[in-house]
Scaffold this active site. Structure first.
Site, PDB file in Angstrom:
ATOM      1  CG  HIS A  91      57.776 -19.089 -42.645  1.00 17.44           C
ATOM      2  ND1 HIS A  91      57.599 -18.119 -41.825  1.00 17.44           N
ATOM      3  CD2 HIS A  91      57.367 -19.976 -41.916  1.00 17.44           C
ATOM      4  CE1 HIS A  91      57.004 -18.361 -40.790  1.00 17.44           C
ATOM      5  NE2 HIS A  91      56.841 -19.689 -40.882  1.00 17.44           N
TER       6      HIS A  91
ATOM      7  CG  ASP B 161      55.238 -27.593 -42.481  1.00 18.96           C
ATOM      8  OD1 ASP B 161      54.879 -26.603 -42.720  1.00 18.96           O
ATOM      9  OD2 ASP B 161      55.063 -28.502 -41.483  1.00 18.96           O
TER      10      ASP B 161
END
Ligand code: SDX
Length: 429
Positions: free
Chosen positions: A306, A364
């Site tokens: 991320h 996700d």
């Protein structure tokens, strides 16, 4: 804000740049006068060290793995609240009273239908069109139907456009799905909650009554809550930049949908499940971990890493718990993809490559497993993310439009091209 400042010396020029202090997070250097005072730009491709705006909506601490919506931690909202209450919080800044919530839910419920003429947009697509392509087109076309909520200078029209977007996205996503599988559209009902309505529009068929499974609607609602907003991510920044020109809200949300589709962003949930399916069995995990570490191999672990979180993504933690619960309650607790996902996470987090680069599962990584268990094809994963994130895009759009200091966004560049030269006639080239 603060009266502190930073001194910058360039050659024989010294300038002072104000330091602005936030209520949480790092201080920022106010460089708005830098070019006028020193004749230089800052250079920050991808804006990873740039605060593009000030905001009061969502705060992320990437080191602590903290996500707050209007100050409330995401794990508390996911556990105690529900999506439409979080929508109210993001839009208006405070948790609603019971009366406010009932009024808000009624207003959203009564905007869930699409103009009947809009269904012909869907029919213009091939049946195998990706639902994200359909959503980008249909949402962009909404400005052709809802002229009475496109004047962004009118607070009432902004409010109506906001509610229409939040209310109609589930219908658009569900109809994109139904169209892709050749089934008739299912109309929204006013006696169902937001998540249940969406599930019914996706899975009901005219031949029989559809009973909403409360486990699935709770899981759906939690997935919506976990994806609602996330500070100035790529798609939200796209919506802000598009909105800064004064474009109508439907066109700006369509721009956000297009950006979210990318596999590095919202498209990662679909890419992650496809990766887990390609790995197939735990014994093939080492091969893929080695590929993810190989600089010469473009393969990356989808659902890992991320731009901001460098400790853990708090949404992934909640999502993993939800995956366990939903699959267990659905009796698919030995789901092979979940086993591969858990083993992949375990092995990756034992590997210095991932821990040193601070790569952890993101939102996700587990969401696709739940969505597949709920019966969605992978092509619907990102549309579901878009349904949820619409309230974040709209809240950030509203905040920007209502800021009197708002002006059109216009980044500059470090130019490395040719300097001035004269045109050469073709016979002289
Ligand atoms: C979302 O911004 C948001 O808030 C987004 C989001 C939201 O809610 O809006 O949180 C939603 O988009 C989540 C992220 C979903 N994307 C993925 O899961 C795709 C896989 N992840 C990577 O593409 C990547 O991690 C990013 C794009 C998410 C973040 O990229 P960064 O922070 O710019 O990291 P990087 O590309 O600079 O990589 C840093 C290093 C590199 O190695 P070096 O060049 O330093 O040697 O880490 C490596 C990368 O090669 N790396 C990975 C990796 N992610 C980064 N290696 C293997 N697998 C990965 N997933």
């Amino acid at each position: 804000m603060t009266d502190r400042s930073a001194k910058l010396t360039i050659d024989d020029t010294e300038i002072e740049l104000p330091i602005l202090s936030p209520t949480a997070g790092p201080d920022v250097l106010d460089i708005r006068k830098l070019y006028a005072q020193a004749g230089v730009f800052t250079y920050d491709p991808g804006y990873t060290s740039t605060a593009s705006c000030d905001s009061t909506i969502t705060f992320i601490d990437g080191d602590k793995g903290e996500l707050l919506h209007r100050g409330y931690p995401i794990d508390q909202l996911a556990g105690k609240s529900h999506y439409l209450e979080v929508c109210y919080l993001l839009l208006y800044g405070e948790l609603p009273t019971a009366a406010q919530l009932e009024d808000f839910e009624n207003r959203v419920t009564n905007h869930t239908m699409l103009h009947e003429q809009m269904q012909y947009f869907f029919r213009g697509f091939r049946r195998d069109a990706h639902p994200m392509a359909i959503m980008t087109g249909v949402v962009g076309a909404m400005s052709a139907f809802y002229h009475d909520s496109t004047d962004i200078a009118d607070p009432w029209q902004r409010e109506v456009a906001s509610l229409r977007m939040i209310a109609k996205m589930p219908t658009i996503a569900a109809w994109a799905y139904k169209y892709s599988i050749g089934q008739p559209f299912v109309y929204p009902r006013n006696d169902l909650d937001y998540a249940s309505n969406f599930l019914r529009m996706c899975f009901a068929v005219p031949a029989e009554e559809y009973e909403v499974n409360p486990i699935l609607s709770r899981a759906m609602d939690r997935i919506f809550t976990l994806h609602a907003d996330h500070e100035q991510n790529a798609s939200t920044s796209t919506v802000r930049l598009a909105s800064s020109s004064g474009a109508n809200p439907f066109a700006c949300i369509a721009a956000g949908i297009a950006c979210l589709w990318g596999p590095a962003h919202g498209g990662a949930n679909q890419a992650c499940l496809e990766m887990l399916r390609e790995i197939g069995t735990p014994n093939r995990i080492p091969e893929y971990i080695e590929r993810a570490k190989d600089k010469n191999d473009p393969f990356r672990l989808m659902g890992f890493g991320h731009r901001v979180y460098k400790n853990h993504d708090p949404r992934a933690t909640v999502m993993k718990q939800s995956a366990d619960e939903v699959l267990d309650l659905l009796g698919v607790e030995d789901n092979p993809l979940l086993q591969v996902a858990k083993e992949l996470e375990r092995k990756a987090l034992e590997d210095p490559y991932f821990t040193e680069k601070k790569l952890f599962p993101n939102v996700d990584f587990y969401s696709g497993i739940i969505l597949e268990a709920m019966g969605f094809p992978t092509s619907m994963f990102t549309p579901i993310f878009a349904v949820s994130r619409t309230v974040g895009w709209i809240s950030q759009w509203k905040e920007m439009i209502e800021d009197p200091a708002m002006k059109i966004g216009r980044p500059r560049q470090l130019y490395l091209g040719a300097t001035t030269r004269d045109y050469q006639d073709i016979e002289d080239r």
